[in-house]
Design an enzyme around this catalytic site. Structure first.
Site, short mmCIF file in Angstrom:
data_model
loop_
_atom_site.label_atom_id
_atom_site.label_comp_id
_atom_site.label_asym_id
_atom_site.label_seq_id
_atom_site.Cartn_x
_atom_site.Cartn_y
_atom_site.Cartn_z
N HIS A 1 -9.97 -7.14 -4.97
CA HIS A 1 -9.76 -6.08 -3.98
C HIS A 1 -10.17 -6.54 -2.59
O HIS A 1 -10.97 -7.45 -2.44
CB HIS A 1 -10.61 -4.87 -4.40
CG HIS A 1 -10.66 -3.77 -3.42
ND1 HIS A 1 -11.78 -3.50 -2.66
CD2 HIS A 1 -9.74 -2.86 -3.08
CE1 HIS A 1 -11.54 -2.46 -1.89
NE2 HIS A 1 -10.31 -2.04 -2.11
N LYS B 1 0.87 -1.17 0.00
CA LYS B 1 0.00 0.00 0.00
C LYS B 1 0.91 1.22 0.00
O LYS B 1 1.58 1.52 0.99
CB LYS B 1 -0.89 0.00 1.24
CG LYS B 1 -1.83 1.19 1.34
CD LYS B 1 -2.85 1.25 0.21
CE LYS B 1 -4.05 0.40 0.51
NZ LYS B 1 -5.04 0.41 -0.61
#
Lengths: 416, 416
Positions: free
Chosen positions: B314, B187
């Site tokens: 996701h 991330k």
């Protein structure tokens, strides 16, 4: 629940010489009737094209299906992809069954598996597709110019010769009176465009509240199509495949005052993206026989919703098993807002028990029995299979057929 | 089989302060646990977002579902559309749940209905989605820069502070050792781009055979994104949402040497068409929580196949009910060729019986029990609901949270 055996039976059904751009229907149309039997004795039904190539594809796959779980549609797809590698030439100017064989074969078997799933579940197939959003499915009247059926052919004629605007309007009147159809669709590309426009104007006059469509199957150049479309702006609900190929449709679409529909230039999912980019069509005709089955037709509905396109439903000559599948798909496609096409009123025989489906106010009820909700009449199947064996027709050839009536007929696309 | 009652229980689950472009996770993450009970006593489970807006949407719809047939997904959609009219502002720069409420609520209830269908049928849910094409679903390790968790927060910390490339590589090592993950996703959008590139290069060095990804959540201008992408060409499997909005992605996509993925600019079906036309993305992240449920995620897979796009999956912070649904969807999506994302290894509690799911070689088995294949632990549910009531958090606010650590933090998109 595993598949134990698969039977594919080709049949011939008496037909009448209805015309299209490329020729005329033969004395029979061909279908394949599929019976998929499971270990518990339950049988799933399906119906699809009966021409050589489809029949051979169905037969080539049949034995590989033994042992397949009835819920494993992804494995069904894999088996078929492996047995029938996709051929090149999407959009080749031949019948759908010729260039989408693996999709057609998948579709046929998927219907039988969904019929089995529904029976196993004691639920109508539409419940497996998301549930019915309507309890009746409206169909339109499918109007054809035609020759009179020669006496030596099997079966009986309907309407005699229909080759003028007035005769076509009388045919429409019969369909409206008999079945209560609202929408009326003319198979065009047969007569001079002026005569087809005259036919549509007369239909509009006779049936002012009825949505009208014409499908010239790519008979017109984009110039002709636009000229005619401008005259038909307030006459037509939609204009189907006026010009050939994606290029032809893209030359018409952006300038056309009437929405364009297609079942010729968008017949596989990837083509939707090109059609949208080029504004080549506004409505896509769904058909579970080649859009990868009933689940594929539902997917098509969702893609059209996403793309801002309308959805209608295509038909070939068919019997009551196909019609049942069409009704279930239509019932479970929320954005199918156009009356569906069907050749059914032209058909004079059946393979399902209980006789033919009856239209009321142009619509059919969504079956509530488990599965597709239809049962096979084995006697009728034998009779129509015998006709297949006797009639001398084992492939579709509208061109050869029309040359019996017009010896020098040439296949021209576009013609005008 | 009709729905008799619906219960929606908000819960809070201890979380750790993992960071992203827009802030940091709070001391808990919020989920809604849904129990849909039928007339025969069977219960369908689901799990989705627990922030205010979603919870209120779920509750607003709940009573309207009584009497709904568990197969009537189209009616479920209609009920929800009517109760929660779509709000304007697709792609508003807020959390997904804020601008896709009706899709989120539909998705949540669809999972419960499919769980019920599967139980009724005695079949795993993947069978209702076309059948599993794989019996194990591979996941990737989801790597985060993070603060050390303050002692006054509920729950325990993992890894302490991770704000350097080396600390991040150690976190990855732990995930690889513990769970066997192959793909690793960072991330990004948290540290200076140079430090994130350094992190990726060090990950590549430590795990040479592991596919790597980074998701900066739109942190980079297109210029920055292209500059970094050129340095990461042989390092990354894909680059997720490097630049904000469809315009940002379209400015990067056509010139980028690495495939672009997104879960930010393509979150509704119509956006796929724009993304394809502009070559803005090559991979779409599926997520049954907002792509109109599990059937919608399957549809997304089919659309991506048609569009020539890849499909990945996701994740948000979630528990084992969501994970079960993710596994079923992944199992039944043939073209899901990327390892799925999951926050699950970050989570230290559960609401399902039997403890947490265990990864083996980075993958999870597809459940074969009826329905989703998981059961609710009511004691755990009560405990986590009590935490929800006590913890003082009833909405997600990563920005407010990060200001506890960095008082002058500003939300900038793009930042670099």
């Amino acid at each position: 629940m595993q598949i134990q055996s698969v039977r594919v039976t080709p049949i011939a059904v008496p037909d009448v010489p209805i015309r299209n751009l490329k020729g005329t229907h033969q004395q029979v149309f061909l279908r394949s009737i599929i019976e998929v039997e499971c270990s518990d004795g339950s049988v799933g039904l399906s119906e699809t094209y009966g021409a050589k190539r489809t029949l051979s594809g169905l037969q080539k796959v049949a034995s590989s299906l033994v042992g397949l779980d009835i819920f494993d549609l992804n494995r069904l797809a894999r088996i078929i992809r492996e047995a029938l590698p996709a051929t090149a030439g999407v959009n080749a100017p031949t019948a759908l069954a010729d260039h989408k064989l693996s999709d057609v074969v998948y579709s046929a078997y998927e219907v039988a598996l969904l019929d089995l799933q529904g029976k196993y579940l004691k639920r109508p197939v539409c419940d497996l597709l998301g549930g019915a959003v309507r309890d009746r499915v409206p169909f339109g009247g499918y109007l054809f110019y035609k020759f009179a059926k020669p006496e030596e052919q099997v079966g009986t004629d309907l309407f005699g010769e229909v080759l003028t605007p007035d005769a076509l309007v009388e045919q429409a009147q019969h369909f409206v009176d008999e079945h209560g159809f609202k929408s009326l669709k003319l198979k065009g590309g047969v007569l001079e465009p002026e005569l087809e426009v005259e036919t549509l104007l007369k239909l509009k006059e006779r049936f002012p509240g009825h949505p009208l469509r014409i499908d010239p199957m790519g008979a017109w150049t984009p110039e002709t199509a636009l000229k005619l479309a401008n005259r038909l702006e307030h006459v037509l609900e939609y204009l189907e495949d006026p010009s050939p190929g994606m290029d032809g449709m893209a030359a018409v679409g952006p300038k056309c005052p009437i929405p364009l529909a297609t079942n010729l230039v968008v017949v596989e999912y990837p083509q939707i993206f090109e059609a949208v980019q080029r504004n080549a069509v506004q409505i896509i005709l769904s058909d579970h026989h080649y859009w990868r089955g009933m689940t594929g037709a539902i997917t098509l509905g969702r893609i059209c919703d996403a793309a801002g396109l309308g959805v209608a439903m295509h038909s070939n000559s068919h019997l009551g098993i196909s019609l049942a599948a069409m009704v279930h798909v239509a019932a479970a496609t929320p954005n199918l807002t156009y009356d569906c096409d069907t050749h059914y009123p032209w058909v004079q025989d059946e393979v399902i028990k209980g006789g033919t489906w009856k239209f009321k106010d142009g619509s059919l009820p969504v079956p509530t029995a488990p599965g597709l909700g239809v049962e096979l009449d084995h006697e009728a199947l034998s009779r129509l299979h015998a006709l297949y064996q006797e009639c001398g027709v084992d492939d579709r050839d509208d061109l050869a057929e029309i040359r019996k009536y017009i010896p020098d007929f040439e296949r021209l696309v576009p013609r005008w």
